[in-house]
Design a protein around this motif. Sequence first.
Motif, PDB file in Angstrom:
ATOM      1  N   CYS A 185     -13.967 -19.424 -15.469  1.00 50.70           N
ATOM      2  CA  CYS A 185     -13.802 -19.087 -14.046  1.00 50.70           C
ATOM      3  C   CYS A 185     -12.570 -19.754 -13.451  1.00 50.70           C
ATOM      4  N   TRP A 186     -12.416 -21.046 -13.682  1.00 57.57           N
ATOM      5  CA  TRP A 186     -11.320 -21.770 -13.035  1.00 57.57           C
ATOM      6  C   TRP A 186      -9.967 -21.488 -13.695  1.00 57.57           C
ATOM      7  N   THR A 187      -9.977 -21.133 -14.976  1.00 57.91           N
ATOM      8  CA  THR A 187      -8.731 -20.708 -15.617  1.00 57.91           C
ATOM      9  C   THR A 187      -8.271 -19.390 -15.017  1.00 57.91           C
ATOM     10  N   THR A 188      -9.213 -18.478 -14.819  1.00 54.72           N
ATOM     11  CA  THR A 188      -8.888 -17.189 -14.185  1.00 54.72           C
ATOM     12  C   THR A 188      -8.406 -17.407 -12.755  1.00 54.72           C
ATOM     13  N   PRO A 203      -6.110 -28.069 -17.773  1.00 54.03           N
ATOM     14  CA  PRO A 203      -7.383 -28.709 -18.148  1.00 54.03           C
ATOM     15  C   PRO A 203      -8.525 -27.724 -18.338  1.00 54.03           C
ATOM     16  N   ASN A 204      -8.556 -26.667 -17.531  1.00 53.64           N
ATOM     17  CA  ASN A 204      -9.654 -25.711 -17.665  1.00 53.64           C
ATOM     18  C   ASN A 204      -9.501 -24.825 -18.893  1.00 53.64           C
ATOM     19  N   GLY A 205      -8.247 -24.511 -19.262  1.00 56.04           N
ATOM     20  CA  GLY A 205      -8.009 -23.780 -20.504  1.00 56.04           C
ATOM     21  C   GLY A 205      -8.465 -24.587 -21.704  1.00 56.04           C
ATOM     22  N   LEU A 206      -8.137 -25.890 -21.697  1.00 58.58           N
ATOM     23  CA  LEU A 206      -8.602 -26.772 -22.769  1.00 58.58           C
ATOM     24  C   LEU A 206     -10.120 -26.903 -22.734  1.00 58.58           C
ATOM     25  N   GLY A 228      -8.684 -34.231 -15.880  1.00 58.46           N
ATOM     26  CA  GLY A 228      -9.469 -33.021 -16.113  1.00 58.46           C
ATOM     27  C   GLY A 228      -9.670 -32.790 -17.600  1.00 58.46           C
ATOM     28  N   THR A 229      -8.605 -33.011 -18.359  1.00 54.52           N
ATOM     29  CA  THR A 229      -8.704 -32.909 -19.816  1.00 54.52           C
ATOM     30  C   THR A 229      -9.654 -33.973 -20.341  1.00 54.52           C
TER      31      THR A 229
END
Length: 236
Positions: free
Chosen positions: A178-181, A194-197, A141-142
């Motif tokens: 969206c996906w981090t939340t 991965p979504n935060g990055l 993901g990263t």
Amino acid sequence: MTMSSDTIRTVIGIIGNGAALVLFLSPADVHQHLEEGFGGAVPIPYVATLLNCMIWVLYGLPLVHQHSMLVITINGTGTAIELAYITLFLLCSTGKTRRKVLLLLAAEVAFVAVVAVLVITLAHTHHRRSMIVGLLGVIFGTGMYAAPLAVMKMVIQTKSVEYMPLSLSLASLVNGICWTTYALLKFDVYITIPNGLGVLFALAQVVLYGIYYKSTKEIIEARKRKADQVAMTEVV
């Protein structure tokens, strides 16, 4: 009447599905350039995205991580879309480039198949299966979000954002948020990382777009003027 955290998470997951779909569809204008002779665009982001999608489809399977249908739906869709993009690239490419992409594609499919068989047969609990596939999801993901760094490097070198569409950068940003939340509401570290990055990488792309947008217009206009001059010379 208040919504439960599960309901809020589901709603955000649905919004995330929509944002991710836009993200997957955004490179369509880049592929117009590929059809015109590639023009510097590279297939690596699409190959990386395909691997990421396949890993997350595996993660979302009930045998691996329960109650993850929204993860399966968008990543299954993403897998189909990326395969279509890569097929287009293969049809437009020749020789060494085509062979390289075919080898990468075959290696990815074989890798995911081997991981699936080993995880399902050797890891006997959902926790272990989720951990193994989730860690791979973090890595790939990263990689998916970092893949455009190659394009970002080209942007800095050429001072042109012609092959880094703003739609793709904005879709990446919204998708990551969206996906981090979604992951934080019912803490899932494998989706969060991965979504935060991805949010950070997308912000960097948007900043680059703002910096080089004006110079890109100048480069395109200069190219058109040169083409017009060549055409007039040929007529004369």
